[in-house]
Design a protein around this motif. Structure first.
Motif, short mmCIF file in Angstrom:
data_model
loop_
_atom_site.label_atom_id
_atom_site.label_comp_id
_atom_site.label_asym_id
_atom_site.label_seq_id
_atom_site.Cartn_x
_atom_site.Cartn_y
_atom_site.Cartn_z
N LEU A 1 12.12 -6.98 -3.96
CA LEU A 1 11.52 -5.97 -3.08
C LEU A 1 10.58 -6.64 -2.10
O LEU A 1 10.00 -7.67 -2.41
CB LEU A 1 10.70 -4.97 -3.90
CG LEU A 1 11.37 -4.30 -5.11
CD1 LEU A 1 10.34 -3.49 -5.87
CD2 LEU A 1 12.51 -3.41 -4.65
N VAL A 2 10.43 -6.02 -0.95
CA VAL A 2 9.35 -6.41 -0.04
C VAL A 2 8.31 -5.30 -0.11
O VAL A 2 8.62 -4.13 0.14
CB VAL A 2 9.86 -6.58 1.40
CG1 VAL A 2 8.71 -6.98 2.32
CG2 VAL A 2 10.95 -7.62 1.46
N LEU A 3 7.09 -5.66 -0.49
CA LEU A 3 6.02 -4.68 -0.68
C LEU A 3 5.00 -4.84 0.43
O LEU A 3 4.49 -5.94 0.64
CB LEU A 3 5.34 -4.90 -2.03
CG LEU A 3 6.26 -4.95 -3.26
CD1 LEU A 3 5.50 -5.41 -4.48
CD2 LEU A 3 6.86 -3.58 -3.50
N VAL B 1 8.04 0.16 0.04
CA VAL B 1 8.89 -0.67 -0.82
C VAL B 1 10.26 -0.75 -0.17
O VAL B 1 10.93 0.27 0.01
CB VAL B 1 9.01 -0.04 -2.23
CG1 VAL B 1 9.96 -0.85 -3.09
CG2 VAL B 1 7.64 0.06 -2.89
N TRP C 1 2.23 2.14 -0.79
CA TRP C 1 2.94 0.90 -0.51
C TRP C 1 4.33 1.25 -0.01
O TRP C 1 4.98 2.14 -0.57
CB TRP C 1 3.05 0.05 -1.76
CG TRP C 1 1.75 -0.51 -2.23
CD1 TRP C 1 0.79 0.16 -2.91
CD2 TRP C 1 1.27 -1.84 -2.04
NE1 TRP C 1 -0.28 -0.68 -3.17
CE2 TRP C 1 -0.01 -1.91 -2.65
CE3 TRP C 1 1.78 -2.98 -1.43
CZ2 TRP C 1 -0.77 -3.06 -2.66
CZ3 TRP C 1 1.02 -4.14 -1.46
CH2 TRP C 1 -0.25 -4.18 -2.05
#
Lengths: 213, 239
Positions: B39-41, B75, B73
């Motif tokens: 994931l890119v958070l 995600v 956030w």
């Protein structure tokens, strides 16, 4: 001699002990004591220096319950308001979060954890012991794959065949994300207590953008 | 995105199967595990992109902005992933589809997760200025667009019908739908000061619609947890 654990609604554990069986119990979780059980302070340890802190922790927060009759039972409810998990003695050593420990049958089975110390402070190693753990939500078990990531405070216990490592400083929240190398089982809490603590304290860490490593 | 509710209230957990390339927003601390692809958070100050722009233009508030907490956030799933989300406190979860009801309003604190295709615009109460934004006035968002929104209560989730006049403690209100008229009123008379002078608010509903309530009072609970040991708070006096 055995300990039989059954789930108790809502979210407790009933432990049934053979006569003469002893159990170390987190003091605050014990709310009733029948005549078939005897309660005394946790025995003072003659632990070697390497395990002294762990022994002192057990002395401070745990008491000793001894069964005086066959089939004596006691009920445990974790103070965290969540569910409780009973783990019978496992063939492999387990690493477990000491603050989640509610009961164990053999204090000598605990030793400081070495491989988890950096990624997961507060964990200890248990070998062939009966354990009861408390959760903030519902406990659940997963087989860790190499790519799976868990919020650090949700990890209750894991098999020693796994090595934890921190993969991100903030896992979409106030705490680190932990992944495991190897293959084995992980016992998890469905809720992050770090998130609740952050809400209660009203202080969330400063923001920073990040990508999982 | 496929959603599955696990466990019973008040310990419900949301399992989301997220396809590759999909993005969603989650409340801070609600993501408890991820399996599958990485994931890119990235942190997000507000559920509303529009509100973010207003904040960014307020150069004088930059310091407060930087120090403020990160409530959400973003995600982004780089490949298919399974996420587990849970409220930080004992909660019941509820799903909404804004395209089913264009008059859906939800409290910011009640948002657990939402698709990025959902649009959430902040509600401006009459008389609410830039200073009162910093006060304890409850924050609500109007939901529109497509996709799903998952909301969390504190304790249980209750739906009550509005038919005529209804006044509720604003801290218990998780949202409303069906188009009732709403006014925000201070629960105690103001002392002539803006912002923090009034800490308690009442939402006055009229007309017809639905109001979503939580059965517990998060502020009171947190205050009691932090200030007084529970045994003293219960006023237990041994004989």
């Amino acid at each position: 001699m055995t300990i039989v654990a059954e789930r108790l609604a809502p979210r407790g554990l009933r432990l049934t002990l053979d006569q003469g069986r002893e159990l170390l119990l987190r003091a605050k979780t014990l709310y009733a004591l029948g005549p078939e059980l005897d309660l005394c302070a946790a025995p003072r340890s003659r632990a070697p220096r390497s395990t002294l802190r762990l022994a002192q922790e057990l002395e401070r927060n745990f008491c000793l319950v001894k069964s005086l009759a066959p089939g004596a039972s006691l009920d445990l409810f974790p103070e965290s308001l969540g569910g409780a998990l009973a783990l019978p003695p496992q063939p492999e050593p387990l690493l477990l979060r000491l603050s989640a420990l509610l009961a164990l049958d053999d204090p000598a089975a605990l030793a400081p954890a070495t491989n988890a110390a950096r990624a997961l402070p507060g964990f200890v190693c248990a070998t062939k012991a009966f354990l009861a753990l408390g959760a903030w939500g519902e406990p659940w078990v997963a087989t860790a794959e190499g790519t799976d990531v868990y919020a650090a405070s949700t990890i209750l216990a894991f098999e020693a065949t796994l090595t934890p490592r921190r993969v991100c400083r903030r896992f979409a929240g106030p705490e680190a994300g932990i992944a495991f190398s190897g293959r084995g089982r992980v016992w998890l809490d469905s809720r992050s207590n770090a998130a609740l603590r952050a809400v209660l304290a009203g202080t969330l860490p400063a923001m920073s953008s990040q990508e999982e490593e | 995105m496929q959603a599955t509710l696990l466990n019973q209230a008040p310990h419900q957990t949301l399992r989301l199967d997220v396809p590759s390339g999909a993005a969603l927003c989650v409340a801070d601390g609600s993501l408890v595990s991820r399996s599958g692809g990485p994931l890119v958070l990235s942190p997000r100050r507000s559920p509303s992109a529009a509100e973010l722009g207003i904040w960014a233009r307020g150069a004088g508030l930059a310091a407060a902005f930087i120090r403020s907490p990160v409530p959400f956030w973003r995600v982004l799933a780089q490949s298919a992933a399974t996420l587990r989300l849970a409220a930080p406190w004992p909660a019941e979860l509820c799903r909404f589809r804004p395209d089913d009801d264009p008059t859906l309003h939800l409290a910011t604190d009640a948002l657990l997760a939402f698709d990025e295709t959902c649009r959430l615009l902040p509600v401006s109460w009459p008389g609410q200025g830039i200073f009162s934004r910093l006060s304890a006035a409850p924050r609500f968002h109007t939901a529109s667009g497509t996709g799903e929104i998952w909301a969390m209560s504190f304790g249980g989730w209750e739906t009550i019908a509005v038919d005529g006049e209804l006044r509720l403690d604003a801290r218990l209100v998780l949202g409303f739908a069906g188009g009732p008229q709403v006014r925000l009123l201070p629960a105690v008379p103001r002392a002539g000061l803006p912002g923090k002078a009034a800490r308690a608010w009442v939402l006055a509903f009229s007309g017809h619609g639905q109001v979503f309530l939580c059965t517990r009072h998060a502020d009171e609970w947190a205050g009691q947890m932090l200030s007084t040991p529970l045994s003293q708070a219960r006023d237990v006096r041994p004989e």
